[in-house]
Enzyme design. Structure first.
Site, mmCIF file in Angstrom:
data_model
loop_
_atom_site.group_PDB
_atom_site.id
_atom_site.type_symbol
_atom_site.label_atom_id
_atom_site.label_comp_id
_atom_site.label_asym_id
_atom_site.label_seq_id
_atom_site.Cartn_x
_atom_site.Cartn_y
_atom_site.Cartn_z
ATOM 1 C CG ASN A 1 -1.697 1.246 1.630
ATOM 2 O OD1 ASN A 1 -1.712 2.002 0.437
ATOM 3 N ND2 ASN A 1 -2.302 1.496 2.516
ATOM 4 C CE LYS B 1 -0.131 3.203 4.908
ATOM 5 N NZ LYS B 1 0.132 3.108 6.192
ATOM 6 C CG HIS C 1 -5.745 2.287 5.144
ATOM 7 N ND1 HIS C 1 -5.426 2.969 5.953
ATOM 8 C CD2 HIS C 1 -4.684 1.095 5.038
ATOM 9 C CE1 HIS C 1 -4.270 2.555 6.345
ATOM 10 N NE2 HIS C 1 -3.708 1.625 5.944
ATOM 11 C CD GLU D 1 -2.634 5.512 6.798
ATOM 12 O OE1 GLU D 1 -2.736 5.533 5.472
ATOM 13 O OE2 GLU D 1 -1.747 5.142 7.309
ATOM 14 C CD GLU E 1 -3.450 -2.502 7.232
ATOM 15 O OE1 GLU E 1 -2.506 -2.796 6.569
ATOM 16 O OE2 GLU E 1 -4.056 -1.205 7.213
ATOM 17 N N GLY F 1 2.662 2.150 10.871
ATOM 18 C CA GLY F 1 3.662 3.168 10.774
ATOM 19 C C GLY F 1 4.402 3.523 11.926
ATOM 20 C CB SER G 1 5.289 -2.175 12.142
ATOM 21 O OG SER G 1 5.107 -0.752 12.286
HETATM 22 O O1 LIG Z 1 -1.242 0.905 6.798
HETATM 23 C C1 LIG Z 1 -0.628 -0.343 6.435
HETATM 24 C C2 LIG Z 1 -0.813 -0.998 5.266
HETATM 25 O O2 LIG Z 1 -1.911 -0.641 4.856
HETATM 26 C C3 LIG Z 1 0.629 -0.461 7.195
HETATM 27 O O3 LIG Z 1 1.595 0.607 7.056
HETATM 28 P P1 LIG Z 1 3.060 0.250 7.895
HETATM 29 O O4 LIG Z 1 3.546 -0.975 7.175
HETATM 30 O O5 LIG Z 1 3.820 1.573 6.942
HETATM 31 O O6 LIG Z 1 3.083 0.051 9.035
#
Ligand SMILES: O=C(CO)COP(=O)(O)O
Length: 250
Positions: A9, A11, A94, A96, A166, A172, A212
């Site tokens: 992903n 982003k 997601h 976010e 997740e 992150g 992560s």
């Molecule tokens: O949100 C994520 C994947 O959709 C996970 O992000 P990270 O792998 O950067 O922690």
């Protein structure tokens, strides 16, 4: 047997030119027999990415879409537009998007159902906030989000959905869940799918862990009985890291 699926992903990272350069670097390497490899890029990089992955086994995904086919929805992208580009997957819900863009269980459900009209495989994200985890509500939150997302699907459609568990506190932050904890929650999510659609559907559904994940820990997650892959943010942005993630899912 469920085919493991590693999805990057990206982003809000990478231009079209950067996406093309990435594929050039991972071609033939982030392609491992028996592992599905998907890159979910920003809309503007999708046409270049679809072109770049031609002749490879890498698939392309979007990170969001609108459930209506067309209409007065300024700034939105529809499923038919993604299908037209050759996009095969789409991330839905997601955390976010839930946190910053008013995505709700209801819109997640609308999008999950709409994805099938355009032959898009939905990657539906569920997961708890830190305070929910600390209050012992992880499973409850995941159950509510999973039930809502899959409401109204046929068993045949539900079997094709990819769910990404997740935990929000692990995204992150460098703080991943332990593989055992993630496996327990994912096993519980599978039980919810079984309760709704029956055992054979639940056995077919692929459930990823996200939060992560990196080359150093991907194997540990993949060794768990119920974890079928990973949805990876930061560690999917660099070609060598992405190659190792796909290799680690073998
Ligand atoms: O949100 C994520 C994947 O959709 C996970 O992000 P990270 O792998 O950067 O922690």
């Amino acid at each position: 047997m469920r085919t493991p699926i590693i999805a990057g992903n990206w982003k809000m990272f990478k231009t079209a030119a950067e996406a093309t350069a990435f594929v050039e670097a991972v071609k033939g390497k982030a392609e491992v027999g028996g592992v599905e490899s998907v890159i979910c890029a920003p809309f503007t990089a999708l046409p270049a990415l679809v072109e770049a992955v031609k002749g490879t086994t890498i698939r392309v995904g979007a990170q969001n879409f609108h459930w209506e086919e067309s209409g007065a929805f300024t700034g939105e992208i529809s499923g038919v537009m993604l299908q037209d580009l050759g996009v095969k997957y789409v991330i839905i819900g997601h955390s976010e998007r839930r946190a910053y863009f008013a995505e709700t269980d209801e819109t997640v459900n609308k999008k999950t159902k709409a994805a099938f009209q355009y032959d898009l495989i939905p990657i539906v994200c569920v997961g708890e906030k830190l305070e929910e985890r600390e209050a012992g509500r992880t499973k409850e939150v995941c159950k509510v989000q999973t039930d809502a997302a899959l409401e109204g699907l046929t068993a045949e459609q539900a079997a094709k959905v990819v769910i990404a568990y997740e935990p929000i506190w692990a995204i992150g932050t460098g703080k991943s869940s332990t593989a055992e904890d993630a496996n327990e929650v994912i096993g519980y999510i599978r039980e919810q799918v079984a309760a709704k659609f029956g055992d054979s559907t639940a056995q077919a559904v692929r459930i990823q862990y996200g939060g992560s994940v990196k080359p150093a820990n991907v194997k540990e997650f993949m060794s768990q009985s119920d974890i079928d892959g990973a949805l990876v943010g930061g560690a999917s942005l660099e070609p060598n890291s992405y190659i190792q993630l796909v290799e680690g899912a073998r």
